[in-house]
Design a protein around this motif. Structure first.
Motif, PDB file in Angstrom:
ATOM      1  N   LEU A 124       0.823  -1.213   0.000  1.00  0.00           N
ATOM      2  CA  LEU A 124       0.000   0.000   0.000  1.00  0.00           C
ATOM      3  C   LEU A 124       0.853   1.256   0.000  1.00  0.00           C
ATOM      4  N   GLY A 125       2.010   1.192  -0.647  1.00  0.00           N
ATOM      5  CA  GLY A 125       2.870   2.378  -0.689  1.00  0.00           C
ATOM      6  C   GLY A 125       3.588   2.562   0.631  1.00  0.00           C
ATOM      7  N   ASN A 126       2.931   3.247   1.569  1.00  0.00           N
ATOM      8  CA  ASN A 126       3.594   3.513   2.854  1.00  0.00           C
ATOM      9  C   ASN A 126       3.613   2.286   3.770  1.00  0.00           C
ATOM     10  N   LEU A 127       2.713   1.341   3.510  1.00  0.00           N
ATOM     11  CA  LEU A 127       2.609   0.147   4.355  1.00  0.00           C
ATOM     12  C   LEU A 127       2.562  -1.110   3.504  1.00  0.00           C
ATOM     13  N   SER A 128       2.981  -2.214   4.099  1.00  0.00           N
ATOM     14  CA  SER A 128       2.707  -3.515   3.477  1.00  0.00           C
ATOM     15  C   SER A 128       1.954  -4.356   4.494  1.00  0.00           C
ATOM     16  N   THR A 129       0.920  -5.039   4.033  1.00  0.00           N
ATOM     17  CA  THR A 129       0.199  -5.964   4.904  1.00  0.00           C
ATOM     18  C   THR A 129       0.566  -7.379   4.480  1.00  0.00           C
TER      19      THR A 129
ATOM     20  N   ASN B 274       6.774   0.721   5.304  1.00  0.00           N
ATOM     21  CA  ASN B 274       7.789   0.552   4.267  1.00  0.00           C
ATOM     22  C   ASN B 274       8.804   1.686   4.352  1.00  0.00           C
ATOM     23  N   THR B 275       9.737   1.515   5.297  1.00  0.00           N
ATOM     24  CA  THR B 275      10.724   2.579   5.479  1.00  0.00           C
ATOM     25  C   THR B 275      11.865   2.415   4.480  1.00  0.00           C
ATOM     26  N   ARG B 276      11.984   1.211   3.908  1.00  0.00           N
ATOM     27  CA  ARG B 276      13.092   0.978   2.973  1.00  0.00           C
ATOM     28  C   ARG B 276      12.600   0.871   1.543  1.00  0.00           C
ATOM     29  N   ARG B 277      13.526   1.000   0.615  1.00  0.00           N
ATOM     30  CA  ARG B 277      13.193   0.795  -0.790  1.00  0.00           C
ATOM     31  C   ARG B 277      12.808  -0.666  -0.996  1.00  0.00           C
TER      32      ARG B 277
ATOM     33  N   SER C 108      13.757  -3.019  -2.967  1.00  0.00           N
ATOM     34  CA  SER C 108      14.813  -4.027  -3.133  1.00  0.00           C
ATOM     35  C   SER C 108      15.462  -4.416  -1.805  1.00  0.00           C
ATOM     36  N   ALA C 109      15.353  -3.520  -0.796  1.00  0.00           N
ATOM     37  CA  ALA C 109      16.032  -3.789   0.479  1.00  0.00           C
ATOM     38  C   ALA C 109      15.095  -4.401   1.529  1.00  0.00           C
ATOM     39  N   ARG C 110      13.872  -4.736   1.144  1.00  0.00           N
ATOM     40  CA  ARG C 110      12.920  -5.257   2.131  1.00  0.00           C
ATOM     41  C   ARG C 110      13.274  -6.680   2.532  1.00  0.00           C
ATOM     42  N   PRO C 111      13.051  -6.983   3.798  1.00  0.00           N
ATOM     43  CA  PRO C 111      13.536  -8.281   4.291  1.00  0.00           C
ATOM     44  C   PRO C 111      12.674  -9.497   3.914  1.00  0.00           C
ATOM     45  N   PHE C 112      11.349  -9.302   3.696  1.00  0.00           N
ATOM     46  CA  PHE C 112      10.480 -10.483   3.536  1.00  0.00           C
ATOM     47  C   PHE C 112       9.800 -10.520   2.185  1.00  0.00           C
ATOM     48  N   THR C 113       9.601 -11.739   1.683  1.00  0.00           N
ATOM     49  CA  THR C 113       8.854 -11.881   0.447  1.00  0.00           C
ATOM     50  C   THR C 113       7.962 -13.122   0.528  1.00  0.00           C
ATOM     51  N   TRP C 114       7.227 -13.403  -0.554  1.00  0.00           N
ATOM     52  CA  TRP C 114       6.309 -14.543  -0.564  1.00  0.00           C
ATOM     53  C   TRP C 114       7.017 -15.842  -0.190  1.00  0.00           C
ATOM     54  N   GLU C 115       6.282 -16.721   0.490  1.00  0.00           N
ATOM     55  CA  GLU C 115       6.759 -18.061   0.871  1.00  0.00           C
ATOM     56  C   GLU C 115       7.790 -18.049   2.005  1.00  0.00           C
ATOM     57  N   ASP C 116       8.224 -16.872   2.441  1.00  0.00           N
ATOM     58  CA  ASP C 116       9.197 -16.829   3.544  1.00  0.00           C
ATOM     59  C   ASP C 116       8.568 -17.336   4.833  1.00  0.00           C
ATOM     60  N   GLU C 117       9.373 -18.023   5.622  1.00  0.00           N
ATOM     61  CA  GLU C 117       8.948 -18.410   6.977  1.00  0.00           C
ATOM     62  C   GLU C 117       9.260 -17.235   7.902  1.00  0.00           C
ATOM     63  N   VAL C 118       8.271 -16.798   8.668  1.00  0.00           N
ATOM     64  CA  VAL C 118       8.490 -15.655   9.571  1.00  0.00           C
ATOM     65  C   VAL C 118       7.864 -15.926  10.935  1.00  0.00           C
ATOM     66  N   TRP C 119       8.272 -15.136  11.887  1.00  0.00           N
ATOM     67  CA  TRP C 119       7.662 -15.159  13.219  1.00  0.00           C
ATOM     68  C   TRP C 119       6.809 -13.910  13.392  1.00  0.00           C
TER      69      TRP C 119
END
Length: 374
Positions: free
Chosen positions: A323-328, A345-348, A350-361
């Motif tokens: 959503l531009g400023n946020l990701s859900t 979304n404080t980072r660009r 390309s520098a975001r830590p998580f993407t689809w299928e990632d395992e997260v807590w």
């Protein structure tokens, strides 16, 4: 000393402008409004919010005098309004379609009701000038409705509705015809005008964001009943039911069984999943069904398991709404439960830590969620 907050509903001395007393409205065998009692105070901006068919328009039509209650009474300034015909009430209604006279100028549209009441010419001129200024339409007085924009037509309808200085203005989906950006601007204009005139506004809308933006209090309706009437902040942070929590904003609702533990509750919600922990003002008995409502912005999302929060679950990213400023993030737990988490979304990209299928807590505090009975 800060400004005194506007909360007449918390003042035992305040006299309500409108009182619904055990109001029921039936159409044949269908009950549109089911035994409702509530108050609206002077200078409030009160929103009736709910899905189509919940009864909000019927409430408004009864206030306007187009419908009479089947049972119960509606008082305006302490007087039963049922015997008073619509045109004699200190109430005006602004319709979604604006219903402007196409052949009359903006000035004449605003003056219409005043002329019909036989007001003196100089008084009419002064009042129309005041209304044009209030709605920032001074330059457009001589134009016809088709020569101005949708947002300006909306303001003409508002100026015309307010010209006779009603005690109460009813607005039926007033911003429905405007595009998203204009709607947002117009919401703030409406609030500004309402504050300047001190008129009580009652707005009917199915748009939760609109209700939450403009209203002093929001009444969330379902099936002919007001489920909760409260300030936008309390409706959002302290919903009284899963229905209200779910209706307003984004939320994850986890069904489980509560067991008292320490100063809160342990919540068992799925096999092979750790118990969750929440605090609550509601008392639950051991094993009672409960619903934990958690807003996505109250979630922390991380690659490693955090050890400083009482609630931590592991899942896989199923979906990302950018959503531009946020990701859900929609995160699926092994048992199929989906939890929404939001991150700024404080980072660009390309520098975001998580993407689809990632395992997260996902983790959150014991007070981040609201524990509800249903």
């Amino acid at each position: 000393m800060g400004e005194k907050t506007f909360e007449p509903w918390n003042d035992p001395e305040a006299k309500p402008l409108i009182q619904f007393k055990n109001v029921t409205k039936r159409f044949g065998t269908f009950t549109a409004i089911d035994d409702q009692t509530f108050d609206i105070y002077e200078q409030e901006f009160f929103a009736l919010l709910g899905p189509s068919g919940c009864g909000k328009t019927t409430m408004m039509r009864m206030l306007a005098g187009f419908e009479k209650p089947t049972e119960g009474t509606i008082l305006l300034g302490g007087q039963d309004i049922a015997p008073i015909p619509p045109n004699k009430r200190a109430v005006n209604m602004m319709f979604q379609s604006y219903a402007l006279f196409p052949h009359l100028s903006v000035w004449d549209n605003i003056a219409f009701g005043l002329k019909r009441d036989g007001l003196a010419k100089d008084k009419i001129e002064a009042r129309v000038a005041e209304m044009l200024k209030l709605t920032r339409l001074e330059k457009f007085g001589q134009r016809k409705p088709h020569q101005i924009s949708g947002g300006q037509r909306q303001r003409v309808a508002l100026a015309r509705s307010l010209a006779k200085a009603p005690k109460l203005l009813l607005l039926d989906e007033p911003l429905g015809a405007l595009d998203a950006k204009l709607r947002q601007d117009t919401q703030f204009e409406l609030m500004d005008i309402q504050e300047k005139t001190g008129t009580t506004f009652v707005i009917v809308t199915h748009d939760q964001e609109e209700a939450m933006t403009v209203a002093s209090r929001v009444a969330v309706m379902d099936d002919g009943k007001i489920i909760q009437a409260d300030t936008p902040a309390r409706i959002y942070e302290m919903p009284n039911s899963a229905y209200v929590a779910d209706f307003i904003g984004d939320v994850t609702i986890i069904e489980g069984r509560a067991t008292p533990s320490g100063d809160g509750y342990d919540i068992a919600f799925a096999e092979d999943q750790p118990d969750l922990h929440a605090k609550s003002d509601i008392t639950f008995t051991a094993g009672q069904t409960c619903y934990l409502a958690i807003r996505p912005e109250k979630m922390r999302i991380s690659a490693e398991k955090p050890d400083d929060l009482p609630n931590a679950v592991r899942g896989k990213i199923l979906d990302i709404a950018y959503l531009g400023n946020l990701s859900t993030y929609h995160v699926e737990l092994p048992g199929g439960q989906i939890i929404k988490a939001q991150a700024a979304n404080t980072r660009r990209l390309s520098a975001r830590p998580f993407t689809w299928e990632d395992e997260v807590w996902l983790s959150w505090t014991a007070t981040a969620g609201v524990l509800l009975e249903g």
